[in-house]
Motif scaffolding. Structure first.
Motif, PDB file in Angstrom:
ATOM      1  N   TRP A 113     -10.033 -10.320   1.541  1.00  0.00           N
ATOM      2  CA  TRP A 113     -10.838  -9.376   1.181  1.00  0.00           C
ATOM      3  C   TRP A 113     -10.844  -8.212   2.302  1.00  0.00           C
ATOM      4  CZ3 TRP A 113     -14.983  -6.670   3.443  1.00  0.00           C
ATOM      5  CH2 TRP A 113     -15.475  -7.167   4.335  1.00  0.00           C
ATOM      6  N   ALA A 114     -10.949  -8.195   3.689  1.00  0.00           N
ATOM      7  CA  ALA A 114     -11.018  -7.467   4.454  1.00  0.00           C
ATOM      8  C   ALA A 114      -9.748  -6.535   4.557  1.00  0.00           C
ATOM      9  CB  ALA A 114     -11.524  -7.858   5.887  1.00  0.00           C
ATOM     10  N   TRP A 115      -8.433  -7.490   4.752  1.00  0.00           N
ATOM     11  CA  TRP A 115      -7.443  -6.606   5.196  1.00  0.00           C
ATOM     12  C   TRP A 115      -6.896  -5.865   3.648  1.00  0.00           C
ATOM     13  CZ3 TRP A 115      -5.460  -5.182   9.542  1.00  0.00           C
ATOM     14  CH2 TRP A 115      -5.840  -5.843  10.487  1.00  0.00           C
ATOM     15  N   GLY A 116      -7.050  -7.070   2.594  1.00  0.00           N
ATOM     16  CA  GLY A 116      -6.815  -6.295   1.155  1.00  0.00           C
ATOM     17  C   GLY A 116      -7.462  -5.207   0.894  1.00  0.00           C
ATOM     18  N   ALA A 117      -8.770  -5.270   1.314  1.00  0.00           N
ATOM     19  CA  ALA A 117      -9.417  -3.831   0.981  1.00  0.00           C
ATOM     20  C   ALA A 117      -8.844  -2.657   2.002  1.00  0.00           C
ATOM     21  CB  ALA A 117     -10.873  -4.015   1.228  1.00  0.00           C
ATOM     22  N   ALA A 118      -8.592  -2.701   2.977  1.00  0.00           N
ATOM     23  CA  ALA A 118      -8.064  -1.806   3.975  1.00  0.00           C
ATOM     24  C   ALA A 118      -6.569  -1.438   3.404  1.00  0.00           C
ATOM     25  CB  ALA A 118      -7.706  -2.326   5.217  1.00  0.00           C
ATOM     26  N   LEU A 119      -5.775  -2.144   3.000  1.00  0.00           N
ATOM     27  CA  LEU A 119      -4.505  -2.002   2.523  1.00  0.00           C
ATOM     28  C   LEU A 119      -4.777  -1.131   0.909  1.00  0.00           C
ATOM     29  CD1 LEU A 119      -1.322  -2.129   2.462  1.00  0.00           C
ATOM     30  CD2 LEU A 119      -1.895  -4.152   1.194  1.00  0.00           C
ATOM     31  N   SER A 120      -5.621  -1.521   0.281  1.00  0.00           N
ATOM     32  CA  SER A 120      -5.797  -1.162  -1.107  1.00  0.00           C
ATOM     33  C   SER A 120      -6.488   0.382  -0.951  1.00  0.00           C
ATOM     34  CB  SER A 120      -6.669  -1.778  -2.062  1.00  0.00           C
ATOM     35  OG  SER A 120      -6.295  -2.832  -2.453  1.00  0.00           O
ATOM     36  N   TRP A 121      -7.466   0.614   0.021  1.00  0.00           N
ATOM     37  CA  TRP A 121      -7.954   1.822   0.409  1.00  0.00           C
ATOM     38  C   TRP A 121      -7.166   2.813   0.716  1.00  0.00           C
ATOM     39  CZ3 TRP A 121      -9.289   4.738   4.566  1.00  0.00           C
ATOM     40  CH2 TRP A 121     -10.337   5.818   4.360  1.00  0.00           C
ATOM     41  N   SER A 122      -6.547   2.483   1.849  1.00  0.00           N
ATOM     42  CA  SER A 122      -5.570   3.453   2.670  1.00  0.00           C
ATOM     43  C   SER A 122      -4.273   3.707   1.832  1.00  0.00           C
ATOM     44  CB  SER A 122      -5.056   2.828   3.759  1.00  0.00           C
ATOM     45  OG  SER A 122      -4.308   1.543   3.646  1.00  0.00           O
ATOM     46  N   SER A 123      -3.908   2.982   0.769  1.00  0.00           N
ATOM     47  CA  SER A 123      -2.571   3.338   0.068  1.00  0.00           C
ATOM     48  C   SER A 123      -3.180   4.144  -1.106  1.00  0.00           C
ATOM     49  CB  SER A 123      -1.779   2.276  -0.494  1.00  0.00           C
ATOM     50  OG  SER A 123      -2.718   1.238  -1.010  1.00  0.00           O
ATOM     51  N   ALA A 124      -4.423   4.157  -1.493  1.00  0.00           N
ATOM     52  CA  ALA A 124      -4.952   4.774  -2.715  1.00  0.00           C
ATOM     53  C   ALA A 124      -4.836   6.123  -2.072  1.00  0.00           C
ATOM     54  CB  ALA A 124      -6.311   4.001  -3.254  1.00  0.00           C
ATOM     55  N   MET A 125      -5.446   6.457  -0.890  1.00  0.00           N
ATOM     56  CA  MET A 125      -5.945   7.488  -0.359  1.00  0.00           C
ATOM     57  C   MET A 125      -4.532   8.276  -0.173  1.00  0.00           C
ATOM     58  SD  MET A 125      -9.319   8.052   0.304  1.00  0.00           S
ATOM     59  CE  MET A 125      -9.001   9.168   1.797  1.00  0.00           C
ATOM     60  N   LEU A 126      -3.568   7.576   0.099  1.00  0.00           N
ATOM     61  CA  LEU A 126      -2.110   8.304   0.238  1.00  0.00           C
ATOM     62  C   LEU A 126      -1.541   8.758  -1.140  1.00  0.00           C
ATOM     63  CD1 LEU A 126       0.491   8.947   1.879  1.00  0.00           C
ATOM     64  CD2 LEU A 126       1.096   6.728   1.623  1.00  0.00           C
ATOM     65  N   GLY A 127      -1.866   7.996  -2.237  1.00  0.00           N
ATOM     66  CA  GLY A 127      -1.633   8.542  -3.451  1.00  0.00           C
ATOM     67  C   GLY A 127      -2.356   9.591  -3.862  1.00  0.00           C
ATOM     68  N   ALA A 128      -3.636   9.551  -3.557  1.00  0.00           N
ATOM     69  CA  ALA A 128      -4.590  10.849  -4.136  1.00  0.00           C
ATOM     70  C   ALA A 128      -4.050  11.929  -3.241  1.00  0.00           C
ATOM     71  CB  ALA A 128      -5.843  10.322  -3.594  1.00  0.00           C
ATOM     72  N   ALA A 129      -3.724  11.821  -2.227  1.00  0.00           N
ATOM     73  CA  ALA A 129      -3.430  13.194  -1.369  1.00  0.00           C
ATOM     74  C   ALA A 129      -2.423  13.613  -1.826  1.00  0.00           C
ATOM     75  CB  ALA A 129      -3.120  12.838   0.178  1.00  0.00           C
ATOM     76  N   LEU A 130      -1.182  12.979  -2.330  1.00  0.00           N
ATOM     77  CA  LEU A 130       0.134  13.283  -2.779  1.00  0.00           C
ATOM     78  C   LEU A 130      -0.086  13.947  -3.935  1.00  0.00           C
ATOM     79  CD1 LEU A 130       3.068  13.240  -2.065  1.00  0.00           C
ATOM     80  CD2 LEU A 130       3.336  11.018  -3.084  1.00  0.00           C
ATOM     81  N   CYS A 131      -1.098  13.200  -4.860  1.00  0.00           N
ATOM     82  CA  CYS A 131      -1.355  14.050  -6.309  1.00  0.00           C
ATOM     83  C   CYS A 131      -1.951  15.480  -5.882  1.00  0.00           C
ATOM     84  CB  CYS A 131      -2.237  13.288  -6.856  1.00  0.00           C
ATOM     85  SG  CYS A 131      -1.571  11.723  -7.542  1.00  0.00           S
ATOM     86  N   PHE A 132      -2.833  15.689  -5.117  1.00  0.00           N
ATOM     87  CA  PHE A 132      -3.451  16.779  -4.747  1.00  0.00           C
ATOM     88  C   PHE A 132      -2.543  17.949  -4.389  1.00  0.00           C
ATOM     89  CE2 PHE A 132      -5.379  19.788  -1.841  1.00  0.00           C
ATOM     90  CZ  PHE A 132      -6.965  19.884  -2.462  1.00  0.00           C
ATOM     91  N   TRP A 133      -1.613  17.506  -3.393  1.00  0.00           N
ATOM     92  CA  TRP A 133      -0.765  18.659  -2.754  1.00  0.00           C
ATOM     93  C   TRP A 133       0.435  18.909  -3.610  1.00  0.00           C
ATOM     94  CZ3 TRP A 133      -2.346  21.764   0.518  1.00  0.00           C
ATOM     95  CH2 TRP A 133      -3.247  21.364   1.457  1.00  0.00           C
ATOM     96  N   LEU A 134       0.779  17.899  -4.741  1.00  0.00           N
ATOM     97  CA  LEU A 134       1.939  18.341  -5.663  1.00  0.00           C
ATOM     98  C   LEU A 134       1.391  19.130  -6.596  1.00  0.00           C
ATOM     99  CD1 LEU A 134       3.339  14.708  -6.407  1.00  0.00           C
ATOM    100  CD2 LEU A 134       4.523  16.566  -5.681  1.00  0.00           C
ATOM    101  N   SER A 135      -0.069  18.845  -7.026  1.00  0.00           N
ATOM    102  CA  SER A 135      -0.807  19.971  -8.011  1.00  0.00           C
ATOM    103  C   SER A 135      -0.887  21.269  -7.214  1.00  0.00           C
ATOM    104  CB  SER A 135      -2.165  19.315  -8.297  1.00  0.00           C
ATOM    105  OG  SER A 135      -2.850  20.112  -9.044  1.00  0.00           O
ATOM    106  N   ARG A 136      -1.295  21.387  -5.996  1.00  0.00           N
ATOM    107  CA  ARG A 136      -1.553  22.615  -5.303  1.00  0.00           C
ATOM    108  C   ARG A 136      -0.370  23.225  -5.322  1.00  0.00           C
ATOM    109  NH1 ARG A 136      -6.552  23.437  -1.731  1.00  0.00           N
ATOM    110  NH2 ARG A 136      -7.287  23.134  -3.777  1.00  0.00           N
TER     111      ARG A 136
END
Length: 239
Positions: free
Chosen positions: A96-119
């Motif tokens: 759960w710990a490493w899995g959560a860290a992986l999911s959280w960080s990769s989702a943050m990367l995806g969110a940031a990419l969507c944000f900047w593509l939109s902008r």
């Protein structure tokens, strides 16, 4: 709305897409692997999908976290795939710990990419990536109703499209720092819970997902409506 953005920021948004496109075309086996992953992630039976995804990622050995992160970013940008499947599976594979860290960080990367593509490219391009204008219209109403709190509220609601909110936020004047903070805080509770459940159980995933969703909805409604009820004038009532 189109918010002006510097060429460096635009380049940072485009380069990952270009790299992914080159890898898809130039590296043998990538198209087949991606199509197989999409088939698994769109399986209607959630428990079956998690089991298949576990075997699929496990087949990449030490590269499994990289593949999982790439799939999380991909589904954030262009695919209407439920991210919680990846989060469950990461908890199952990596704990759960490493899995959560992986999911959280990769989702943050995806969110940031969507944000900047939109902008960088504005609404017309975003509508194509998001599959039409209807979803963005709904997001517009959400931002109009809740203002600066929209991002945090949307991240706390598991059934609200993650990528649509990221795209929609990029079309508003909200700063990237504020967007990233709200996204990081808002998605953390669900990420931790899904990772823990992924490590602990697999037989009742769908029921647990909806139970958590309903609980969050009730909490959000209480948070939004409660203060209005208690501040309403008590004409003729008990004071």
């Amino acid at each position: 709305m189109h918010v002006n953005v510097g060429w460096r920021a635009a380049a940072l948004a485009v380069l990952p897409l270009a790299a992914g496109g080159i890898a898809y075309v130039a590296i043998p086996g990538v198209p087949e692997a991606l199509h197989r992953a999409l088939a698994i992630l769109t399986t209607s039976d959630v428990t079956e999908a998690v089991a298949a995804l576990r075997d699929y990622l496990g087949g990449f050995g030490i590269w499994a976290p990289v593949v999982s992160a790439a799939l999380m970013v991909f589904q954030s940008i262009a695919a209407p795939i439920p991210a919680f499947l990846l989060t469950f599976t990461n908890g199952l594979l990596f704990g759960w710990a490493w899995g959560a860290a992986l999911s959280w960080s990769s989702a943050m990367l995806g969110a940031a990419l969507c944000f900047w593509l939109s902008r960088a490219f504005g609404r017309p391009a975003v509508e194509k990536l998001a599959g039409g204008s209807r979803a963005l219209d709904t997001a517009d109403l959400f931002f109009e109703r809740y203002g600066s709190a929209s991002i945090l509220i949307a991240r706390l609601l598991p059934f609200v499209s993650f990528d649509i909110i990221s795209y929609a936020a990029g079309l508003t004047p909200v700063s990237f720092r504020r967007f990233l903070l709200a996204t990081g805080v808002g998605q953390l509770p669900a990420t931790l819970l899904y990772s823990y459940l992924g490590q602990s159980v697999t037989g009742s995933i769908r029921a647990l997902f909806w139970l958590f969703s309903i609980t969050v909805v009730i909490a959000i409604i209480g948070w939004l409506v409660g203060p209005k009820l208690f501040t309403r004038p008590a004409n003729g009532g008990i004071r």
